[in-house]
Design a protein around this motif. Structure first.
Motif, PDB file in Angstrom:
ATOM      1  N   UNK A 211       0.799  -1.190  -0.088  1.00 46.58           N
ATOM      2  CA  UNK A 211      -0.061   0.089   0.114  1.00 46.58           C
ATOM      3  C   UNK A 211       0.859   1.330  -0.022  1.00 46.58           C
ATOM      4  N   UNK A 212       2.011   0.966   0.704  1.00 42.29           N
ATOM      5  CA  UNK A 212       2.692   2.313   0.724  1.00 42.29           C
ATOM      6  C   UNK A 212       3.443   2.534  -0.351  1.00 42.29           C
ATOM      7  N   UNK A 213       3.948   1.485  -1.061  1.00 43.23           N
ATOM      8  CA  UNK A 213       4.718   1.321  -2.402  1.00 43.23           C
ATOM      9  C   UNK A 213       4.000   1.945  -3.359  1.00 43.23           C
ATOM     10  N   UNK A 214       2.622   1.728  -3.394  1.00 44.61           N
ATOM     11  CA  UNK A 214       1.659   2.028  -4.577  1.00 44.61           C
ATOM     12  C   UNK A 214       1.292   3.810  -4.366  1.00 44.61           C
ATOM     13  N   UNK A 215       1.250   4.205  -3.129  1.00 44.16           N
ATOM     14  CA  UNK A 215       0.898   5.572  -3.017  1.00 44.16           C
ATOM     15  C   UNK A 215       2.404   6.457  -3.224  1.00 44.16           C
ATOM     16  N   UNK A 216       3.378   5.832  -2.874  1.00 38.83           N
ATOM     17  CA  UNK A 216       4.601   6.491  -3.370  1.00 38.83           C
ATOM     18  C   UNK A 216       4.684   6.440  -4.950  1.00 38.83           C
ATOM     19  N   UNK A 217       4.429   5.459  -5.594  1.00 40.65           N
ATOM     20  CA  UNK A 217       4.301   5.410  -6.928  1.00 40.65           C
ATOM     21  C   UNK A 217       3.651   6.420  -7.680  1.00 40.65           C
ATOM     22  N   UNK A 218       2.189   6.452  -7.031  1.00 33.37           N
ATOM     23  CA  UNK A 218       1.345   7.516  -7.317  1.00 33.37           C
ATOM     24  C   UNK A 218       1.930   8.773  -7.528  1.00 33.37           C
ATOM     25  N   UNK A 219       2.426   9.123  -6.336  1.00 32.15           N
ATOM     26  CA  UNK A 219       3.090  10.423  -6.110  1.00 32.15           C
ATOM     27  C   UNK A 219       4.256  10.793  -7.088  1.00 32.15           C
ATOM     28  N   UNK A 220       5.095   9.758  -7.121  1.00 33.89           N
ATOM     29  CA  UNK A 220       6.111   9.928  -8.026  1.00 33.89           C
ATOM     30  C   UNK A 220       5.666  10.040  -9.809  1.00 33.89           C
ATOM     31  N   UNK A 221       4.788   9.308  -9.817  1.00 34.19           N
ATOM     32  CA  UNK A 221       4.139   9.554 -11.170  1.00 34.19           C
ATOM     33  C   UNK A 221       3.418  10.793 -11.437  1.00 34.19           C
ATOM     34  N   UNK A 222       3.105  11.335 -10.560  1.00 29.03           N
ATOM     35  CA  UNK A 222       2.573  12.875 -10.590  1.00 29.03           C
ATOM     36  C   UNK A 222       3.493  13.832 -11.138  1.00 29.03           C
ATOM     37  N   UNK A 223       4.776  13.519 -10.301  1.00 29.14           N
ATOM     38  CA  UNK A 223       5.822  14.474 -10.402  1.00 29.14           C
ATOM     39  C   UNK A 223       6.457  14.370 -12.029  1.00 29.14           C
ATOM     40  N   UNK A 224       6.616  13.165 -12.367  1.00 29.34           N
ATOM     41  CA  UNK A 224       7.061  12.840 -13.386  1.00 29.34           C
ATOM     42  C   UNK A 224       5.975  13.531 -14.576  1.00 29.34           C
ATOM     43  N   UNK A 225       4.992  13.495 -14.389  1.00 30.61           N
ATOM     44  CA  UNK A 225       4.016  14.131 -15.465  1.00 30.61           C
ATOM     45  C   UNK A 225       3.715  15.737 -15.239  1.00 30.61           C
ATOM     46  N   UNK A 226       4.565  16.417 -14.267  1.00 33.55           N
ATOM     47  CA  UNK A 226       4.673  17.676 -14.130  1.00 33.55           C
ATOM     48  C   UNK A 226       3.445  18.342 -13.405  1.00 33.55           C
ATOM     49  N   UNK A 227       2.632  17.167 -12.533  1.00 26.99           N
ATOM     50  CA  UNK A 227       1.533  17.547 -11.721  1.00 26.99           C
ATOM     51  C   UNK A 227       1.881  17.701 -10.239  1.00 26.99           C
ATOM     52  N   UNK A 228       1.270  18.130  -9.377  1.00 24.23           N
ATOM     53  CA  UNK A 228       1.410  18.463  -8.071  1.00 24.23           C
ATOM     54  C   UNK A 228       1.007  17.077  -7.282  1.00 24.23           C
TER      55      UNK A 228
END
Length: 286
Positions: A211-228
């Protein structure tokens, strides 16, 4: 922390009076939203993981049910948990969602979409099960394009959807583009949430590390996409008996919304569960 409640036709049946009573009571208690699930079709032998799904499970259309709820309530938001997006044509769906939002004066704001897990459901709707992730990504883009387009029309040329210079009215209430939350208990769902979603709503059957890994992944993907990444809402399932201590622990994990369900068999007992929850967390109607 925000608190929403789910309504399960599988448990509560297809009872118009029961559905409206449930939604109205939830609104009076101060729950933020009511969520409805979706299965378009079922079949003998269908399973989620190792859990069999009865082919006679009540699975009414969630958007029709939410429109019914909207007509009988005034404040409670409308959510899906989850709408199976690859099995809906996004051009048609954009119109349906905007209509519900316009008629409810801006309450169709917790749309949560997923890709589905049943191959037979994909086959019955004419969708290649292996492409449902890509199809979902395109559908999200199409929905937002249509909601945001003006009188000059918009065009889209993708792998699954193709159109030129079309307009889609009515717009969502206030001219907004509706939020789209991403549901699912997989890493692709987490990445989709970061890249395209306004929120992430994973399922309940995950170990804490995953669960923690998936939330970290979602946040990292947002950064990569230029999103907050801080703008990404994080919704989780919870029990109607959840304690304040557990809610504090979930908030520390970054959870911004908890969805619970009143599970008692009798309506009066379900209302009592809602009342107790509202008192425990000092909910007040908006």
């Amino acid at each position: 922390m925000r608190f929403a409640i789910s309504y399960s036709p599988a448990y509560h049946g297809i009872d118009p009076d029961g559905l409206i009573g449930y939604a109205r009571h939830a609104e009076e208690c101060g729950f933020e939203a009511v969520y409805l699930p979706e299965h378009i079709v079922l079949y003998p032998g269908a399973t989620i993981g190792e859990m069999p799904i009865p082919p006679t499970l009540e699975s009414p259309d969630p958007l029709d049910m939410l429109a019914f709820v909207a007509a009988a309530t005034s404040r409670i938001l409308l959510g899906t948990g989850v709408l199976l997006l690859p099995y809906h044509h996004p051009v048609v769906l954009a119109k349906r969602l905007a209509t519900i939002d316009a008629l409810s004066r801006g309450r169709m704001r917790l749309l949560t979409v997923g890709v589905g897990t049943l191959p037979g459901e994909a086959h019955a709707t004419g969708v290649d099960f292996t492409t449902r992730g890509r199809r979902t990504d395109e559908a999200i883009d199409v929905l937002r394009l249509l909601w945001g387009g003006g009188a000059e029309g918009v065009s889209f040329h993708g792998e699954f959807f193709d159109f030129d210079n079309v307009t889609c009215y009515p717009k969502p209430y206030g001219g907004d583009v509706l939020p789209i939350h991403i549901g699912g208990s997989s890493r692709p769902a987490a990445r989709r949430a970061g890249r395209r979603g306004d929120g992430f709503f994973p399922g309940g059957l995950l170990l804490p590390d995953e669960r923690r890994a998936q939330l970290d992944l979602a946040r990292a993907a947002a950064v990569e996409a230029g999103r907050d990444p801080a703008a990404l809402e994080y919704t989780r399932w919870g029990s109607i008996d959840v304690t304040p201590e557990r809610v504090e622990a979930l908030a520390a994990e970054g959870v911004t919304r908890i969805v619970v369900g009143a599970t008692a068999e009798e309506p009066a007992e379900r209302y009592a569960q809602m009342d107790a929850f509202a008192e425990r967390f000092a909910l007040t109607p908006v």
